[in-house]
Design an enzyme around this catalytic site. Structure first.
Site, short mmCIF file in Angstrom:
data_model
loop_
_atom_site.label_atom_id
_atom_site.label_comp_id
_atom_site.label_asym_id
_atom_site.label_seq_id
_atom_site.Cartn_x
_atom_site.Cartn_y
_atom_site.Cartn_z
N LYS A 79 0.88 -1.18 0.00
CA LYS A 79 0.00 0.00 0.00
C LYS A 79 0.90 1.22 0.00
CE LYS A 79 -4.58 0.45 0.56
NZ LYS A 79 -5.50 -0.60 0.14
N1 GLU Z 1 -7.39 -0.46 -3.01
C1 GLU Z 1 -8.11 -1.67 -3.21
C2 GLU Z 1 -8.16 -2.50 -1.93
O1 GLU Z 1 -7.98 -2.00 -0.86
C3 GLU Z 1 -7.67 -2.46 -4.43
C4 GLU Z 1 -6.23 -2.85 -4.50
C5 GLU Z 1 -5.82 -3.42 -5.84
O2 GLU Z 1 -6.65 -3.59 -6.70
O3 GLU Z 1 -4.63 -3.68 -6.00
O4 GLU Z 1 -8.44 -3.67 -1.98
#
Ligand code: GLU
Length: 431
Positions: free
Chosen positions: A122
């Protein structure tokens, strides 16, 4: 900007105990709680408590008034034992190192529970994107991409949208990265528009998976979706798409909310008629002459409560008042560790974020496959594959839930940890 999977913002404190719960702290405690039910190598668990790396960069941009401003950005890599790092990028003033690490840990479990060949990551920039012009936002994104270009890539780490970022931001990242690599590499990010390698159905996917899991959970507890009442906190991409899909399936959506408050109709409302945050920001309360507060929405007597706004909204301060039978976590981390125990004691079933909103990263995986193969899937193909993947994950989690007599969160962690610890055992420790 179109937020993707909204989730918690800043580090926060429960007012009763003064207990700190940063995302990383909650993620570590959840890990320890689940591990108590598993016979796993403690050395591997120790490894999983720490990120492999956290990249911190400064991102200078020239503001429209000619001045220079320097922002801070992060990309936290948690674990890549089963494949490239994967997870969203968040533009929000509350972004911290600890938040990125905690959210990155949740991505590792999310990808493992869905059996996707990805690890967890993240990142984000400490910025309020609403305070930037389009030009400034583009420059910020391109420069950030440049600063992290050595640690991302289609086979290394694949960012995606999260709070405050959207398909346009992903397009700029793809462009900046591709220009620097001197070849067009759509697989470096997911959540792009379909015309440049994005997937149909990616935008709706987190909300749709919330709806699928809500339907499965209701059926499991003997309630058909047509008879279920639902309250949805948050009317961004996740909340609106979940509410609309549930309404299509015959559920009675009695309340939806945005930051200003909630529209509440005990006999049901039509979520298709209310503009989502992306369509018209903060329109929900205009739909109701007598809106209720977000706090009241959380404690409505409904069959299913879907917190799909921000993190840490169900805390030890309100966990005793939650009247829903089932909580389906649409946001990342909406329930604090302390609240989780209270809800478990009270028999409120909490279906965790790492399963419920995993449709986002699952369709991201489909997008990545489409990019690698240079072949687009139809919307129907995406939707039926998503349905199948969600049902498989649900069945695997349900089996652990029944066999081990644990909470749904522990059951999901057990599915994820079993895969992760086996992978770590096979690959071993280098050198
Ligand atoms: N931000 C989204 C989550 O928290 C998607 C992450 C992604 O698709 O890599 O799952």
């Amino acid at each position: 900007m179109v937020p993707d999977t909204p989730s918690e913002t800043t580090d926060s404190t429960d007012s009763h105990t003064g207990e700190e719960h940063t995302a990383v702290d909650t993620a570590r405690r959840q890990l320890e709680h689940a591990v108590a039910h598993l016979d796993v190598n403690p050395n591997i668990v120790e490894r999983l408590k720490h990120p492999t790396a956290v990249h911190e960069v400064t991102v200078p941009i020239r503001r429209d008034d000619g001045s220079l401003e320097v922002f801070t950005g992060y990309r936290a890599h948690h674990d890549s034992i089963r494949g490239p790092y994967k997870g969203g990028l968040r533009y929000h003033p509350g972004v911290t190192r600890e938040e990125c690490v905690g959210l990155g840990m949740w991505m590792t479990w999310k990808c493992a529970v869905m059996d996707l060949p990805f690890g967890g990551a993240k990142g984000g920039i400490v910025v309020d994107p609403k305070g930037l012009s389009d030009r400034e936002l583009e420059q910020l994104t391109r420069r950030f991409t440049h600063e992290i270009r050595h640690v991302i890539g289609p086979n290394k780490d694949i960012p995606a949208p999260d709070m405050g970022t959207d398909a346009q931001v992903m397009s700029w990242i793809m462009d900046a990265y591709s220009i620097q690599e001197a070849e067009t590499l759509p697989g470096v990010v997911t959540g792009k528009p379909p015309v440049i390698g994005g997937s149909f159905g990616r935008e709706e996917a987190p909300g749709h998976s919330v709806a699928i899991i809500t339907r499965e959970a209701c059926e499991y507890y003997g309630k058909s979706i047509e008879d279920a009442t639902v309250a949805v906190q948050g009317f961004g991409s996740v909340g609106a798409n979940a509410a609309r899909k549930l309404d299509d399936w015959g559920a009675t959506v009695v309340a939806v909310s945005d930051v200003n408050g909630a529209a509440y109709y005990p006999d049901g409302l039509d979520p298709h008629e209310i503009p989502s945050h992306d369509e018209e920001p903060e329109a929900v309360t205009r739909y109701d002459d007598d809106p209720i507060s977000n706090e009241e929405l959380l404690t409505l007597d409904v069959d299913v409560l879907v917190p799909a706004a921000i993190g840490d909204v169900i805390t030890e301060d309100n966990a005793d008042e939650i009247q829903a039978d089932i909580v389906v976590e649409g946001a990342n981390g909406p329930t604090t560790f302390a609240a989780d125990s209270i809800l478990a004691e009270r028999g409120v079933q909490v279906i965790p974020d790492i399963v419920a909103n995993a449709g986002g990263v699952t369709v991201s995986y489909f997008e990545w496959l489409q990019d690698i193969n240079r072949r687009a899937w139809s919307l129907e193909e995406v939707q039926s594959e998503l349905e199948a993947e969600m049902k498989t994950a649900w069945d695997e989690v349900r089996t652990e839930f029944e066999d081990r007599d644990v909470t749904w969160r522990d059951a999901a962690y057990i599915v994820a940890l079993s895969r992760l610890t086996e992978a770590h055992t096979y690959r071993g420790l280098w050198p």
